[in-house]
Design an enzyme around this catalytic site. Sequence first.
Site, PDB file in Angstrom:
ATOM      1  N   ASP A 114       0.847  -1.197   0.000  1.00 14.47           N
ATOM      2  CA  ASP A 114       0.000   0.000   0.000  1.00 14.47           C
ATOM      3  C   ASP A 114       0.887   1.253   0.000  1.00 14.47           C
ATOM      4  O   ASP A 114       1.789   1.361   0.825  1.00 14.47           O
ATOM      5  CB  ASP A 114      -0.890  -0.006   1.249  1.00 14.47           C
ATOM      6  N   LYS A 118      -1.313   9.693   1.629  1.00 15.75           N
ATOM      7  CA  LYS A 118      -1.434  10.923   2.431  1.00 15.75           C
ATOM      8  C   LYS A 118      -0.189  11.109   3.308  1.00 15.75           C
ATOM      9  O   LYS A 118       0.288  10.149   3.916  1.00 15.75           O
ATOM     10  CB  LYS A 118      -2.673  10.845   3.320  1.00 15.75           C
TER      11      LYS A 118
HETATM   12  C1  LIG Z   1      -1.804  -3.809  -2.376  1.00 12.70           C
HETATM   13  S1  LIG Z   1      -1.815  -5.445  -1.777  1.00 12.70           S
HETATM   14  C2  LIG Z   1      -0.576  -6.292  -2.744  1.00 12.70           C
HETATM   15  C3  LIG Z   1      -0.742  -7.779  -2.707  1.00 12.70           C
HETATM   16  C4  LIG Z   1       0.246  -8.580  -3.590  1.00 12.70           C
HETATM   17  N1  LIG Z   1       1.608  -8.380  -3.160  1.00 12.70           N
HETATM   18  C5  LIG Z   1       0.080  -8.248  -5.049  1.00 12.70           C
HETATM   19  O1  LIG Z   1       1.030  -7.744  -5.661  1.00 12.70           O
HETATM   20  O2  LIG Z   1      -1.005  -8.496  -5.581  1.00 12.70           O
HETATM   21  C6  LIG Z   1      -0.999  -5.251  -0.216  1.00 12.70           C
HETATM   22  C7  LIG Z   1      -1.131  -6.468   0.654  1.00 12.70           C
HETATM   23  O3  LIG Z   1      -0.395  -6.252   1.850  1.00 12.70           O
HETATM   24  C8  LIG Z   1      -1.131  -6.744   2.940  1.00 12.70           C
HETATM   25  N2  LIG Z   1      -0.667  -6.029   4.154  1.00 12.70           N
HETATM   26  C9  LIG Z   1      -0.802  -4.704   4.423  1.00 12.70           C
HETATM   27  N3  LIG Z   1      -0.239  -4.411   5.607  1.00 12.70           N
HETATM   28  C10 LIG Z   1       0.250  -5.578   6.098  1.00 12.70           C
HETATM   29  C11 LIG Z   1       0.937  -5.927   7.292  1.00 12.70           C
HETATM   30  N4  LIG Z   1       1.231  -4.998   8.218  1.00 12.70           N
HETATM   31  N5  LIG Z   1       1.289  -7.208   7.475  1.00 12.70           N
HETATM   32  C12 LIG Z   1       0.990  -8.158   6.541  1.00 12.70           C
HETATM   33  N6  LIG Z   1       0.356  -7.890   5.383  1.00 12.70           N
HETATM   34  C13 LIG Z   1      -0.013  -6.614   5.164  1.00 12.70           C
HETATM   35  C14 LIG Z   1      -2.573  -6.461   2.580  1.00 12.70           C
HETATM   36  O4  LIG Z   1      -3.469  -7.282   3.285  1.00 12.70           O
HETATM   37  C15 LIG Z   1      -2.576  -6.732   1.083  1.00 12.70           C
HETATM   38  O5  LIG Z   1      -2.916  -8.072   0.783  1.00 12.70           O
END
Ligand SMILES: C[S@@+](CC[C@H](N)C(=O)[O-])C[C@H]1O[C@@H](n2cnc3c(N)ncnc32)[C@H](O)[C@@H]1O
Length: 198
Positions: A114, A118
């Site tokens: 992510d 912001k």
């Molecule tokens: C934008 S998605 C990208 C998923 C994958 N890497 C892709 O390229 O399709 C970001 C992923 O990171 C996970 N995520 C976000 N913060 C996290 C955290 N603190 N620990 C583990 N996973 C996390 C979210 O649940 C989400 O599945």
Amino acid sequence: MMEQSGRAIAEARRAERIRQLSERMAEFLGEGGTRVSLEIGCGHGHWLTSLAENSPEERLIGVDLISRRIRLAEAKVAKRDLTNTLFLKAEATETLEAWPETVALKRIFLLHPDPWPKKRHAKNRMTGPAFLDRMAAAASPGCEFYFRTDDAPFFEWSRESLEAHPAWKSVELPWPHEAGSYFKDMLGVHGALTAVRV
Ligand SMILES: C[S@@+](CC[C@H](N)C(=O)[O-])C[C@H]1O[C@@H](n2cnc3c(N)ncnc32)[C@H](O)[C@@H]1O
């Protein structure tokens, strides 16, 4: 008083999660084998299961916060009969804290995390100094870090952050494996960064 005991309970739960995670990973990894890699925020596991099929000698762990995504990733493991891959529903920082001391972590993948666009949310970005510290603490010397994003401002911010961090040396590494991921297929790739743990 009430608030303090609430905090103590939360800390005890966190410590227990980390203990269980560490045990689970140590059991799966054993002595570690030739190469051990971790994908943080693995989503549905598209990319890691594809890497696993191409690199049967490696040991791979993928973690994500969302249970449903981990269930879908586990279904891919079962369908393809992959014995070298473990998916865990786990938080990234807790996973890094739980990393077994006896196993050398050789590669970390962070694909399309992510971007937290912001300014006031910048502290949550996984390419920020606090998270780079966390990764460095779990990584063995020479551990390779691979990052990709579809987001141009986040890419630039991450590049500066990585270049400024003393534990990571930015170097150009060939991208180890090409395969789709949910977010790559949807949004494309703006840029990649690679670095080595000093
Ligand atoms: C934008 S998605 C990208 C998923 C994958 N890497 C892709 O390229 O399709 C970001 C992923 O990171 C996970 N995520 C976000 N913060 C996290 C955290 N603190 N620990 C583990 N996973 C996390 C979210 O649940 C989400 O599945």
